[in-house]
Write a protein that holds these residues in place. Sequence first.
Motif: not given
Length: 344
Positions: A204-222
């Motif tokens: 659609e023309g939007y760029d995307v920030l995939m916050v979690r791009d795999g099974e696990d990401v070491q980033l909490d909700n904050v």
Amino acid sequence: MKKLYTSVFCMLLCSCILTACNDKTPLSKLQKGSSSSDSSFRKLISSSLVSHRLSGFFSDSRRDHCTRLFTDAVEEAIAQNASISNPSIPSSNYTNGQQVALDPSWKYADHSAISSGTATIYLATSNRKGKIIGVNAGHGTSGGTAVKTLCHPDGSPKTTGGSTAEGAIQAIAVSSGMTFADGTPEPTVTLRMAQILKEKLLAEGYDVLMVRDGEDVQLDNVARTVLCNHVADCHIALHWDGDGLNYDKGCFYISVPDTLKSMEPVASHWQQHDALGEALVAGLRNIGATIYQNGHMSVDLTQTSYSTIPSVDVELGNAASDHSDSTLSQLADGLVQGLNQYSW
Ligand SMILES: [Zn+2]
């Protein structure tokens, strides 16, 4: 001596214009003026030229020289502005596939307990809209339940129930999520949903920030929220509700509780959050998805409490909901339609 002053003054003015032309911020603002931006810019520079002519400061030859330099600068600026307006030319500061880490200097970054992971940027290749959508596949942080973060940046207690009880000062950094009736864990479905949504947003023309791009990401909700605050134009967290029901009650978004609306940064942004939620639910309704009651439920969320961009948690159903690729694809269509209707 007058010639020297004139030359220096002329060079300074031109360099100011050229500097401005190389600065993305004013050009982006001009772009928002769309069709009228070029003429506005021409008028601005023309009036500037007229005022200098009236000043009588320039000699005729020096004035003509400066006028030519101004004109060149204007043409260059307009050309750059046109290139940014041209959706086929990327305007992002990021490269496709770039990993983005949490910058410890970002506001509220120090409230995060798990922040060693990275999010990934994907850039659309055509019909660029110049918007980065933060797509946050809910849950999926190992060790997320072992540490806690402040529910609110100011340390005040949580005002509603949810994964963490009302009155708590701290919440689990990332909960593990619900389980579907067929035994599939929520994080598996939210990731699949995020991947399908990413492809549709890019198309659609939007760029995307995939916050979690795999099974696990070491980033909490904050950390996820702060990353979106600083990189994305909006933040959409994908979830299914753990309500214990044995029937599909439908989709809804988490609206902002009244009790949070006087606390910053919520006070400055809650209307954007709710407007984005309304738009997304309207899109889901358009594609025929079941909508729960009036389409929203107010819950005091960590995400909302730290968001400084339009930010929403969308619950796309519950344990009884179908989560096949075809259903997720339809839901993604609804979310894209909703975003297209959102007034930035
Ligand atoms: Zn969830």
